[in-house]
Design an enzyme around this catalytic site. Structure first.
Site, short mmCIF file in Angstrom:
data_model
loop_
_atom_site.label_atom_id
_atom_site.label_comp_id
_atom_site.label_asym_id
_atom_site.label_seq_id
_atom_site.Cartn_x
_atom_site.Cartn_y
_atom_site.Cartn_z
N GLU A 175 0.83 -1.20 -0.05
CA GLU A 175 0.02 -0.14 0.17
C GLU A 175 0.94 1.08 -0.18
O GLU A 175 0.37 2.33 -0.42
CB GLU A 175 -1.10 0.13 1.17
CG GLU A 175 -2.16 0.84 1.01
CD GLU A 175 -3.32 0.69 1.97
OE1 GLU A 175 -4.50 0.68 1.65
OE2 GLU A 175 -2.79 0.72 3.10
N HIS A 229 7.87 -26.54 0.37
CA HIS A 229 7.22 -27.54 -0.28
C HIS A 229 5.99 -27.15 -1.03
O HIS A 229 5.11 -27.54 -1.47
CB HIS A 229 6.73 -28.63 0.80
CG HIS A 229 7.76 -29.43 1.72
ND1 HIS A 229 8.42 -30.32 1.22
CD2 HIS A 229 8.55 -28.91 2.64
CE1 HIS A 229 9.31 -30.68 2.06
NE2 HIS A 229 9.31 -29.65 3.14
N LYS A 244 -14.15 2.55 -3.12
CA LYS A 244 -15.10 2.94 -1.84
C LYS A 244 -16.24 3.69 -2.23
O LYS A 244 -17.23 3.47 -1.90
CB LYS A 244 -14.20 3.71 -1.05
CG LYS A 244 -13.25 2.96 -0.25
CD LYS A 244 -12.75 3.99 0.76
CE LYS A 244 -11.39 3.34 1.73
NZ LYS A 244 -10.83 4.55 2.53
O1 PA5 Z 1 -2.79 1.68 6.14
C1 PA5 Z 1 -3.87 2.34 5.80
O2 PA5 Z 1 -4.05 3.61 5.86
C2 PA5 Z 1 -5.32 1.70 5.66
O3 PA5 Z 1 -5.00 0.21 5.19
C3 PA5 Z 1 -6.09 1.73 6.72
O4 PA5 Z 1 -5.45 1.29 8.01
C4 PA5 Z 1 -7.55 1.04 6.70
O5 PA5 Z 1 -8.01 1.52 5.51
C5 PA5 Z 1 -8.44 1.51 7.91
O6 PA5 Z 1 -8.46 2.69 7.87
P1 PA5 Z 1 -9.08 3.31 9.24
O7 PA5 Z 1 -8.28 2.99 10.25
O8 PA5 Z 1 -9.16 4.81 8.96
O9 PA5 Z 1 -10.46 2.63 9.47
#
Ligand code: PA5
Length: 463
Positions: free
Chosen positions: A294, A323, A437
């Protein structure tokens, strides 16, 4: 005292029969490139943009977490974290690495009367029903963790749980069963906490989800389950200091970032496998996958140029995946680099008895320990890959202690921001997740979002 070490000999050209990094370049061009990346990151740390780096020094916040955890730990049998992504993966990692993946199956005495710790990191109705159906909800604390306070999955989990508590408790307020961990100022969770007096902790504004394990996000559940969070933070602080030098050969996070960036951009190996030789670190590999993927998969550079870069992180576990994946790693496309993670024997020594000596295919095992076998397999696999000219590196920790986990978290978080600087992209944002989203909101009828045409829908292409 350092407990995590990095061995990168198998990334070097002379050891691979060509095709790796030239040692001279690591002292020359790459040392210089890293120095620039370091300065870029350092400026962002100093300006307060990269808040994760300062979390080990937030002693007051850690004391507040410990105090709350001590209070709650006495009242509840179970702690359930409601969250997803960066709000869930770090907690699962802390639990599995330091308490063991079977912690929740242990009886009260074996858990030293600390609560069980569950992380509900999805909205799969089967998992939600199965978990809520088997817990005594009256003896359960729900830690709702969301930086934004509006994530659809986490908010739905929260609403389902609150509905169930109302069924159980009638009109009684449910606030005693909740603890929110969220932004200090913004979001719906913050609003509910303020208006209804729900206890809450803060995720600092400059700490994003996947960099938040060392904030109240990971520390509160860890402390409730009896993990020594001071030691976790000590380890992270020590690693942070080791990584605060612009000299590449002395900077473990710098080397990790530079070598993996080199493998992607110069060697044509964009697939980065993290393969700990420990069942307790399976979740760490999943945490790494989110952090690396990410943070580094981006369409544009920080100055707006279209690049579409990013390595593909692939979690694995040794010896199990010898394996499964090893054949591909040894003979498949030369597009992968493996980061091994070896762990010392710890206290749980299991000896293989010297029985069945009549079979030479078994007698060599007797007298060794399972740890010896596991670690020998790690070293042999590294060497086998090297002999095939396949780059790999190895991190080693003496034991899975809270301190070592703090070091590992900080090492990988810092390597991530260094790698991002080398790619020229911003590791802190995730613009690519917004479109899906928005489409979900539109399809579910959220105010202000149009219902989208999904662009498929023809039966011509369905069998
Ligand atoms: O790393 C990130 O920013 C995302 O993976 C968030 O942790 C995830 O989308 C959850 O977001 P939030 O903590 O706002 O609910």
């Amino acid at each position: 005292m350092k407990s995590v070490t990095l061995d990168y000999a198998n990334m070097l050209s002379p050891n691979l029969g060509g095709g790796g990094v030239e040692p001279a370049d690591l002292e020359g061009t790459w040392a210089e490139t890293f120095r620039n990346a370091f300065e870029d990151v350092d400026a962002r740390i100093e300006s307060g943009e990269m808040g994760f780096f300062h979390l080990p020094d937030a002693r007051e916040a850690a004391s507040a977490v410990q105090e709350l955890a001590d209070g709650f730990g006495q009242w509840f049998e179970n702690l359930v974290v409601l969250g997803i992504g960066g709000s869930a993966l770090g907690t699962t990692t802390l639990r599995d690495s330091l308490l063991g993946p079977h912690w929740n199956e242990l009886d009260d005495e074996a858990r030293d009367h600390y609560p069980r710790l569950f992380v509900l990191d999805n909205v799969d109705p089967r998992s939600v029903s199965a978990l809520l159906g088997r817990l005594d909800l009256g003896r359960t604390l729900f830690n709702v963790v969301s930086k934004s306070g509006s994530t659809a999955e986490t908010m739905s989990q929260y609403m389902v749980v609150e509905g169930r508590l109302h069924e159980l408790l009638g009109e009684e307020p449910t606030r005693g069963h909740f603890l929110f961990t969220t932004d200090p100022e913004r979001g719906i969770l913050r609003q509910i906490a303020d208006e209804e007096g729900v206890p809450s902790l803060e995720v600092p504004g400059n700490v994003g989800g996947r960099f938040s394990v060392l904030s109240a996000v990971g520390l509160l559940p860890a402390a409730v389950a009896g993990i020594d969070i001071t030691e976790v933070l000590e380890g992270a602080r020590a690693m942070g200091q080791r990584c605060r030098t612009p000299v590449l050969k002395d900077n473990p996070a710098g080397l990790l970032a530079t070598l993996l960036h080199h493998s992607d951009t110069v060697q044509g190996a964009p697939i980065h496998v993290l393969m700990p030789y420990s069942d307790r670190l399976r979740s760490f590999a999943a945490w790494f996958q989110q952090l690396w993927g990410e943070s580094l998969g981006k369409a544009k550079t920080r100055d707006g140029r279209e690049v579409n870069v990013g390595p593909t992180p692939l979690p694995a576990v040794g010896a199990t995946d010898q394996h499964s994946l090893l054949q591909l790693l040894m003979e498949g496309p030369r597009d992968k680099v493996v980061v091994f993670l070896g762990v010392g024997p710890g206290d749980d020594s299991v000896e293989i008895p010297a029985i069945r000596q009549e079979f030479s295919a078994l007698s060599y095992l007797g007298g060794h320990s399972l740890h010896e076998l596991l670690d020998t397999e790690r070293r042999s696999t590294m060497e086998a890959l090297r002999q095939q000219g396949r780059p790999n590196l190895s991190l080693e920790v003496e034991d899975l202690t809270p301190r070592a986990m703090g070091e590992l978290f900080m090492l990988f978080e810092t390597a991530t921001v260094f790698a991002a600087a080398l790619y020229g992209i911003d590791p802190l944002d995730q613009p690519g997740v917004e479109l899906s989203k928005k489409l979900t909101y539109g399809l579910l009828g959220r105010e202000g979002y149009e219902r989208p045409d999904l662009g498929t829908g023809s039966n011509d292409w369905r069998v």
